[in-house]
Design a protein around this motif. Structure first.
Motif, short mmCIF file in Angstrom:
data_model
loop_
_atom_site.label_atom_id
_atom_site.label_comp_id
_atom_site.label_asym_id
_atom_site.label_seq_id
_atom_site.Cartn_x
_atom_site.Cartn_y
_atom_site.Cartn_z
N SER A 180 0.80 -1.22 0.00
CA SER A 180 0.00 0.00 0.00
C SER A 180 0.83 1.27 0.00
O SER A 180 0.32 2.35 -0.29
CB SER A 180 -0.94 0.02 1.22
N LYS A 181 2.12 1.16 0.31
CA LYS A 181 2.98 2.35 0.40
C LYS A 181 4.38 2.02 -0.11
O LYS A 181 4.75 0.86 -0.27
CB LYS A 181 3.09 2.84 1.84
N ARG A 228 4.25 -0.35 -3.05
CA ARG A 228 3.32 0.31 -3.97
C ARG A 228 3.98 0.53 -5.33
O ARG A 228 3.33 0.40 -6.37
CB ARG A 228 2.87 1.65 -3.37
N ASP A 285 -5.14 2.71 3.99
CA ASP A 285 -4.04 2.78 3.04
C ASP A 285 -4.30 1.86 1.85
O ASP A 285 -3.98 2.20 0.70
CB ASP A 285 -2.73 2.39 3.71
N LEU A 286 -4.88 0.69 2.11
CA LEU A 286 -5.18 -0.24 1.03
C LEU A 286 -6.19 0.36 0.06
O LEU A 286 -6.03 0.26 -1.16
CB LEU A 286 -5.73 -1.55 1.60
N ALA A 337 -4.53 2.93 -2.15
CA ALA A 337 -3.62 2.33 -3.12
C ALA A 337 -4.38 1.57 -4.20
O ALA A 337 -4.01 1.63 -5.38
CB ALA A 337 -2.64 1.40 -2.40
N GLY A 343 -7.32 -5.39 -2.64
CA GLY A 343 -6.66 -5.06 -1.39
C GLY A 343 -7.05 -6.06 -0.31
O GLY A 343 -8.24 -6.35 -0.16
#
Length: 258
Positions: free
Chosen positions: A15-16, A20, A42-43, A46, A60
């Motif tokens: 997610s980051k 990502r 966050d998921l 993303a 996700g």
């Protein structure tokens, strides 16, 4: 050559940051991409970004990578969504700072649980699906810190990243009869959200110590992961490749000064 369309890919810690970036490269290449992380918020963010990059499906999956049961659920969700799984990018990791003198047992356990046990659990959870693929690929995100270099405050992190390479070599042998390759990427200084918060002066100082003259991007890691995930890379296994702009090459700062 290097076709990834419709390949089913799972990226932990997706997610980051580097994860990502890896996921975005696969999405642009037409793969179906599942990303796993702890934070549902966050998921969601993303997934929205990745969904716009390519024709493949995006999923996700909230996951605690340090828990085997959660990893089993993660793998099952990806297989159900995509009808199988071809590639696992075991990228999830943490890097809290703690000196050797002050590090608590809890701090050590936290890093080893996520970075080492999480790698074991993710691979174990995905093994059956990767075997069924016939051309399964495992790509680990290790680091230059530990396997090649050291940095104060990261004894636990460096140890965990070296442990991943020990795991990789024997896992590569055990999984080779099933057509699965297991390789690792060793990122150098990569410009992620956390690093950007350090400020321009800090970033410029870091870049000045790199022969390439710049920090890497998460996508730089993703490009190598994508190649290692191809069918054409099937004769490469048990290898660790640094992606660092030459960061580990100079024997002193003078070597990169103009």
């Amino acid at each position: 050559m290097f076709e990834l369309t419709d390949r089913a890919v799972l990226v932990t810690g997706g997610s980051k940051g580097i994860g990502r970036g890896i996921a975005s490269v696969f999405a642009r290449a037409g793969a179906h991409v599942a990303i796993a992380a702890r934070s549902a918020g966050d998921l969601d963010e993303a997934v929205g970004m990745l969904d716009a990059l390519g024709p493949g499906k995006v999923l996700g999956v909230p996951t605690d990578i340090s828990d085997r049961g959660s990893c089993d659920e993660m793998a099952a969700a990806a297989v159900e969504a995509f009808g199988g799984l071809d590639v696992l990018c075991a990228n999830a990791g943490i890097f809290p700072e703690a000196s050797l003198a002050t590090m608590t047992p809890e701090q050590l356990a936290e890093v080893l649980d996520v970075n080492v046990k999480g790698t074991f659990f993710a691979v174990q959870a995905c093994m059956d699906a990767l075997i069924a693929s016939g051309t399964g690929r495992v790509v680990l995100t290790s680091s230059i810190t530990g396997p090649i270099t050291g940095y104060p405050g990261w004894t636990h992190y460096g140890a965990s990243k070296s442990a991943q390479l020990g795991f990789m070599r024997t896992a590569a042998i055990e999984l080779a009869p099933h057509g699965i390759t297991v390789n690792a990427i060793l990122p150098g200084n990569i410009l992620t959200e956390g690093l950007a918060e350090m400020g321009e002066d800090y970033l410029a100082g870091m870049a000045s110590a790199i022969p390439a003259g710049a920090l890497g991007t998460p996508e730089d890691i993703g490009h190598l992961a994508a190649f290692l995930a191809t069918r054409e890379a099937g004769y490469i296994t048990g290898q660790a490749v640094a992606v660092d702009g030459g960061q580990v090459l100079p024997e002193s700062p003078d070597a990169v000064r103009p």
